[in-house]
Write a protein that holds these residues in place. Sequence first.
Motif, PDB file in Angstrom:
ATOM      1  N   THR A  89       0.833  -1.210   0.000  1.00 18.23           N
ATOM      2  CA  THR A  89       0.000   0.000   0.000  1.00 18.23           C
ATOM      3  C   THR A  89       0.867   1.260   0.000  1.00 18.23           C
ATOM      4  N   GLU A  90       2.021   1.189   0.641  1.00 21.42           N
ATOM      5  CA  GLU A  90       2.949   2.335   0.611  1.00 21.42           C
ATOM      6  C   GLU A  90       3.452   2.570  -0.812  1.00 21.42           C
ATOM      7  N   GLY A  91       3.764   1.469  -1.512  1.00 14.88           N
ATOM      8  CA  GLY A  91       4.252   1.593  -2.880  1.00 14.88           C
ATOM      9  C   GLY A  91       3.208   2.196  -3.805  1.00 14.88           C
ATOM     10  N   ARG A  92       1.944   1.728  -3.680  1.00 16.92           N
ATOM     11  CA  ARG A  92       0.875   2.271  -4.509  1.00 16.92           C
ATOM     12  C   ARG A  92       0.643   3.744  -4.209  1.00 16.92           C
ATOM     13  N   ALA A  93       0.677   4.085  -2.936  1.00 18.87           N
ATOM     14  CA  ALA A  93       0.459   5.484  -2.563  1.00 18.87           C
ATOM     15  C   ALA A  93       1.548   6.384  -3.143  1.00 18.87           C
ATOM     16  N   ALA A  94       2.792   5.920  -3.113  1.00 14.02           N
ATOM     17  CA  ALA A  94       3.893   6.730  -3.653  1.00 14.02           C
ATOM     18  C   ALA A  94       3.762   6.901  -5.166  1.00 14.02           C
ATOM     19  N   VAL A  95       3.391   5.803  -5.867  1.00 12.41           N
ATOM     20  CA  VAL A  95       3.268   5.866  -7.333  1.00 12.41           C
ATOM     21  C   VAL A  95       2.151   6.813  -7.744  1.00 12.41           C
ATOM     22  N   THR A  96       0.995   6.702  -7.101  1.00 12.90           N
ATOM     23  CA  THR A  96      -0.134   7.563  -7.478  1.00 12.90           C
ATOM     24  C   THR A  96       0.114   9.016  -7.087  1.00 12.90           C
ATOM     25  N   THR A 154       5.535   9.919   1.215  1.00 10.93           N
ATOM     26  CA  THR A 154       4.797   8.745   1.663  1.00 10.93           C
ATOM     27  C   THR A 154       5.471   8.102   2.864  1.00 10.93           C
ATOM     28  N   ALA A 155       6.784   8.040   2.841  1.00  9.95           N
ATOM     29  CA  ALA A 155       7.519   7.428   3.952  1.00  9.95           C
ATOM     30  C   ALA A 155       7.302   8.194   5.253  1.00  9.95           C
ATOM     31  N   MET A 156       7.263   9.524   5.190  1.00  9.46           N
ATOM     32  CA  MET A 156       7.008  10.310   6.407  1.00  9.46           C
ATOM     33  C   MET A 156       5.633   9.998   6.981  1.00  9.46           C
ATOM     34  N   ASP A 157       4.622   9.980   6.111  1.00  6.48           N
ATOM     35  CA  ASP A 157       3.260   9.693   6.564  1.00  6.48           C
ATOM     36  C   ASP A 157       3.164   8.307   7.178  1.00  6.48           C
ATOM     37  N   SER A 158       3.790   7.331   6.542  1.00  9.01           N
ATOM     38  CA  SER A 158       3.711   5.957   7.032  1.00  9.01           C
ATOM     39  C   SER A 158       4.477   5.785   8.343  1.00  9.01           C
ATOM     40  N   THR A 159       5.628   6.404   8.440  1.00  4.12           N
ATOM     41  CA  THR A 159       6.414   6.328   9.675  1.00  4.12           C
ATOM     42  C   THR A 159       5.626   6.913  10.834  1.00  4.12           C
ATOM     43  N   TYR A 160       4.982   8.025  10.583  1.00  3.78           N
ATOM     44  CA  TYR A 160       4.172   8.673  11.604  1.00  3.78           C
ATOM     45  C   TYR A 160       2.988   7.784  11.987  1.00  3.78           C
ATOM     46  N   GLY A 161       2.345   7.194  10.979  1.00  3.28           N
ATOM     47  CA  GLY A 161       1.140   6.431  11.235  1.00  3.28           C
ATOM     48  C   GLY A 161       1.368   5.105  11.949  1.00  3.28           C
ATOM     49  N   LYS A 162       2.493   4.449  11.711  1.00  3.38           N
ATOM     50  CA  LYS A 162       2.718   3.125  12.301  1.00  3.38           C
ATOM     51  C   LYS A 162       3.699   3.136  13.471  1.00  3.38           C
ATOM     52  N   SER A 163       4.120   4.320  13.896  1.00  7.51           N
ATOM     53  CA  SER A 163       5.080   4.410  14.993  1.00  7.51           C
ATOM     54  C   SER A 163       4.453   3.961  16.309  1.00  7.51           C
ATOM     55  N   THR A 164       5.231   3.253  17.097  1.00  2.84           N
ATOM     56  CA  THR A 164       4.803   2.817  18.434  1.00  2.84           C
ATOM     57  C   THR A 164       5.920   3.082  19.425  1.00  2.84           C
ATOM     58  N   VAL A 165       5.548   3.154  20.693  1.00  4.25           N
ATOM     59  CA  VAL A 165       6.520   3.332  21.776  1.00  4.25           C
ATOM     60  C   VAL A 165       6.501   2.065  22.620  1.00  4.25           C
ATOM     61  N   CYS A 166       7.651   1.447  22.792  1.00  4.28           N
ATOM     62  CA  CYS A 166       7.735   0.173  23.495  1.00  4.28           C
ATOM     63  C   CYS A 166       8.544   0.342  24.774  1.00  4.28           C
ATOM     64  N   ALA A 167       7.834   0.410  25.893  1.00  2.15           N
ATOM     65  CA  ALA A 167       8.526   0.456  27.184  1.00  2.15           C
ATOM     66  C   ALA A 167       9.257  -0.858  27.425  1.00  2.15           C
ATOM     67  N   GLN A 168       8.658  -1.943  26.925  1.00  4.93           N
ATOM     68  CA  GLN A 168       9.257  -3.267  26.959  1.00  4.93           C
ATOM     69  C   GLN A 168       8.969  -3.910  25.601  1.00  4.93           C
ATOM     70  N   PRO A 169       9.776  -4.883  25.180  1.00  6.00           N
ATOM     71  CA  PRO A 169       9.535  -5.501  23.871  1.00  6.00           C
ATOM     72  C   PRO A 169       8.122  -6.033  23.697  1.00  6.00           C
ATOM     73  N   SER A 170       7.508  -6.461  24.783  1.00  9.37           N
ATOM     74  CA  SER A 170       6.170  -7.039  24.693  1.00  9.37           C
ATOM     75  C   SER A 170       5.071  -6.022  25.026  1.00  9.37           C
ATOM     76  N   LYS A 171       5.465  -4.792  25.291  1.00  3.93           N
ATOM     77  CA  LYS A 171       4.475  -3.777  25.670  1.00  3.93           C
ATOM     78  C   LYS A 171       4.692  -2.522  24.834  1.00  3.93           C
ATOM     79  N   CYS A 172       4.059  -2.488  23.683  1.00  4.49           N
ATOM     80  CA  CYS A 172       4.166  -1.342  22.788  1.00  4.49           C
ATOM     81  C   CYS A 172       2.828  -0.613  22.727  1.00  4.49           C
ATOM     82  N   GLN A 173       2.896   0.703  22.600  1.00  4.44           N
ATOM     83  CA  GLN A 173       1.691   1.514  22.573  1.00  4.44           C
ATOM     84  C   GLN A 173       1.660   2.386  21.311  1.00  4.44           C
ATOM     85  N   THR A 174       0.467   2.527  20.767  1.00  7.51           N
ATOM     86  CA  THR A 174       0.267   3.366  19.585  1.00  7.51           C
ATOM     87  C   THR A 174       0.028   4.809  20.017  1.00  7.51           C
TER      88      THR A 174
END
Length: 324
Positions: A89-96, A154-174
């Motif tokens: 979806t990132e590739g399609r978004a960049a092409v269009t 597109t990369a900036m938008d995607s990085t922002y949208g899927k970024s999470t903060v992980c206090a621990q490897p098994s505990k990540c927050q959006t």
Amino acid sequence: MMRTRTVAVLALALAPSVLACKSKPKSKPAEPQAGTGAAAGTAQPPTPVGPTVEEAKAFIADVDRGLREVWTVRDTADWERATNITPETEGRAAVTAEAATAYLTKKIGEAKKFAGVIDKLDADSQRQFLLLRIAGQTAPADEAKAKALAEVTTAMDSTYGKSTVCAQPSKCQTLGQLSDTLAKSRKPAELLAAWQGWHDTTGRAVRPLYEQFVPLANEGVGANGFANVGELWLSAYDMKPAAVVAMADTLWGQVEPLYKDLHCYTRRRLSKFYGEQVAPAAGPLPAHLLGNMWAQDWSNVYDLLEPNKGQASPDVSAAETRKT
């Protein structure tokens, strides 16, 4: 002697003929015939040079249709990316996005040939030409740079949208989960971890992309007559960019006293609730205490700032109406 006299006589006899050949008068120009433009006084107007009003209107109508099409394709692909971030979806978004930017860039360039007739168009068509010029980001002329601009955006938008903060490897927050923490928690350490974790994680990931974006974007709008992207953005207010800045400065001067009073009041209330170690009585407000990831909306901490608890907010409408 006799021979010399004979040559002289011949020379004198031929002289008029030679002179006549050398000074033969030019033939008179032909008289205009009856019925021609020159004789009848009906000179034909010069052939028009450049595009006509009708051609300009047809052009802008075609561009209007074309932009609707490419923008619909672009925005559909970007929606798919935003709601399902994958490499595909990132590739399609960049092409269009690249295709839409290329189309806009091309049509803005083609519109320049109509500069001589724009002032003869109706008001709606004139405005369409203006809006075309400020319709959005245009691409650099170099194809590789144009492609890079689409990909980094597109990369900036995607990085922002899927970024999470992980206090621990098994505990990540959006971002949504972290925003809930900022809105509801009143624990300083928890608030700081949510705010700083997001800005450190996302900000550091986006920063190098943004540093690539800025020169590419500025180069793209440069061919359209703008000094930089900021000037393009400021051109969207039916005012010259410098006038927008001047008006903003004037408006800020009018609200600055109220703004400072609100900050002073808020600082005092936060300091009272959290203590001066967390919320100092002087200096900038700690952004992580204001209930919003960007400190732009304080409604989530209204319970800490409410001036008269349990009382309805005063209705100032009547007083303001009397002033006018």
